[in-house]
Design a protein around this motif. Structure first.
Motif, PDB file in Angstrom:
ATOM      1  N   VAL A 131       0.835  -1.204   0.000  1.00 22.55           N
ATOM      2  CA  VAL A 131       0.000   0.000   0.000  1.00 22.55           C
ATOM      3  C   VAL A 131       0.873   1.259   0.000  1.00 22.55           C
ATOM      4  O   VAL A 131       0.533   2.261  -0.625  1.00 22.55           O
ATOM      5  CB  VAL A 131      -0.973   0.000   1.199  1.00 22.55           C
ATOM      6  CG1 VAL A 131      -1.720   1.323   1.309  1.00 22.55           C
ATOM      7  CG2 VAL A 131      -1.963  -1.150   1.067  1.00 22.55           C
TER       8      VAL A 131
ATOM      9  N   VAL B 200       0.418   4.602   6.108  1.00 21.58           N
ATOM     10  CA  VAL B 200      -0.324   3.344   6.200  1.00 21.58           C
ATOM     11  C   VAL B 200      -0.160   2.818   7.617  1.00 21.58           C
ATOM     12  O   VAL B 200       0.955   2.743   8.120  1.00 21.58           O
ATOM     13  CB  VAL B 200       0.240   2.273   5.240  1.00 21.58           C
ATOM     14  CG1 VAL B 200      -0.579   0.991   5.332  1.00 21.58           C
ATOM     15  CG2 VAL B 200       0.308   2.777   3.826  1.00 21.58           C
TER      16      VAL B 200
ATOM     17  N   VAL C  39      -0.561   7.883  -1.285  1.00 24.50           N
ATOM     18  CA  VAL C  39      -0.632   7.385   0.092  1.00 24.50           C
ATOM     19  C   VAL C  39       0.366   8.164   0.941  1.00 24.50           C
ATOM     20  O   VAL C  39       1.561   8.177   0.661  1.00 24.50           O
ATOM     21  CB  VAL C  39      -0.331   5.867   0.158  1.00 24.50           C
ATOM     22  CG1 VAL C  39      -0.146   5.420   1.602  1.00 24.50           C
ATOM     23  CG2 VAL C  39      -1.459   5.085  -0.491  1.00 24.50           C
TER      24      VAL C  39
ATOM     25  N   ALA D  74      -3.775  -2.774  -4.233  1.00 20.67           N
ATOM     26  CA  ALA D  74      -2.473  -3.021  -3.613  1.00 20.67           C
ATOM     27  C   ALA D  74      -2.588  -4.083  -2.521  1.00 20.67           C
ATOM     28  O   ALA D  74      -1.702  -4.935  -2.374  1.00 20.67           O
ATOM     29  CB  ALA D  74      -1.904  -1.730  -3.036  1.00 20.67           C
ATOM     30  N   ILE D  75      -3.675  -4.056  -1.764  1.00 22.36           N
ATOM     31  CA  ILE D  75      -3.894  -5.068  -0.730  1.00 22.36           C
ATOM     32  C   ILE D  75      -4.078  -6.434  -1.388  1.00 22.36           C
ATOM     33  O   ILE D  75      -3.523  -7.441  -0.932  1.00 22.36           O
ATOM     34  CB  ILE D  75      -5.095  -4.684   0.163  1.00 22.36           C
ATOM     35  CG1 ILE D  75      -4.749  -3.444   0.987  1.00 22.36           C
ATOM     36  CG2 ILE D  75      -5.499  -5.842   1.069  1.00 22.36           C
ATOM     37  CD1 ILE D  75      -5.907  -2.830   1.745  1.00 22.36           C
TER      38      ILE D  75
ATOM     39  N   VAL E 213      -5.393   4.256   5.867  1.00 24.60           N
ATOM     40  CA  VAL E 213      -4.550   4.952   4.903  1.00 24.60           C
ATOM     41  C   VAL E 213      -4.915   6.429   4.923  1.00 24.60           C
ATOM     42  O   VAL E 213      -6.094   6.779   4.864  1.00 24.60           O
ATOM     43  CB  VAL E 213      -4.766   4.382   3.481  1.00 24.60           C
ATOM     44  CG1 VAL E 213      -3.936   5.126   2.465  1.00 24.60           C
ATOM     45  CG2 VAL E 213      -4.462   2.896   3.453  1.00 24.60           C
TER      46      VAL E 213
ATOM     47  N   VAL F 216      -5.891   1.454  -3.509  1.00 27.24           N
ATOM     48  CA  VAL F 216      -5.461   0.876  -2.234  1.00 27.24           C
ATOM     49  C   VAL F 216      -5.929  -0.580  -2.135  1.00 27.24           C
ATOM     50  O   VAL F 216      -5.155  -1.465  -1.756  1.00 27.24           O
ATOM     51  CB  VAL F 216      -5.973   1.710  -1.036  1.00 27.24           C
ATOM     52  CG1 VAL F 216      -5.692   1.005   0.277  1.00 27.24           C
ATOM     53  CG2 VAL F 216      -5.332   3.099  -1.047  1.00 27.24           C
TER      54      VAL F 216
END
Length: 66
Positions: free
Chosen positions: A24, A33, A30, A56-57, A44, A53
């Motif tokens: 993330v 985090v 960002v 990315a997770i 975030v 986001v």
């Protein structure tokens, strides 16, 4: 500043925290985090979009709860 709080039920250990934080953290926009192992949440801050986001997770191998 925008803040996004996401539930990620599969967070279970320090490796999970590290993997999600690193993935993330690479998303443009960002600012910070914070992964909470106990609450199983990812917080975030910054102007990054929710979709980016969540992607990315997912890239780190975890699923965001609806």
């Amino acid at each position: 500043m925008n803040q996004l709080v996401l539930s990620v039920p599969a967070i279970s250990c320090g490796h999970c925290v590290k993997a999600i934080t690193e993935s993330v953290g690479e998303v443009p926009g960002v600012g910070s985090v914070a992964v909470d192992l106990t609450a199983k949440t990812v917080v975030v801050t910054g102007p990054a979009g929710r979709d980016a986001v969540c992607a990315a997770i997912a890239e780190a191998g975890y699923e965001v709860a609806a």
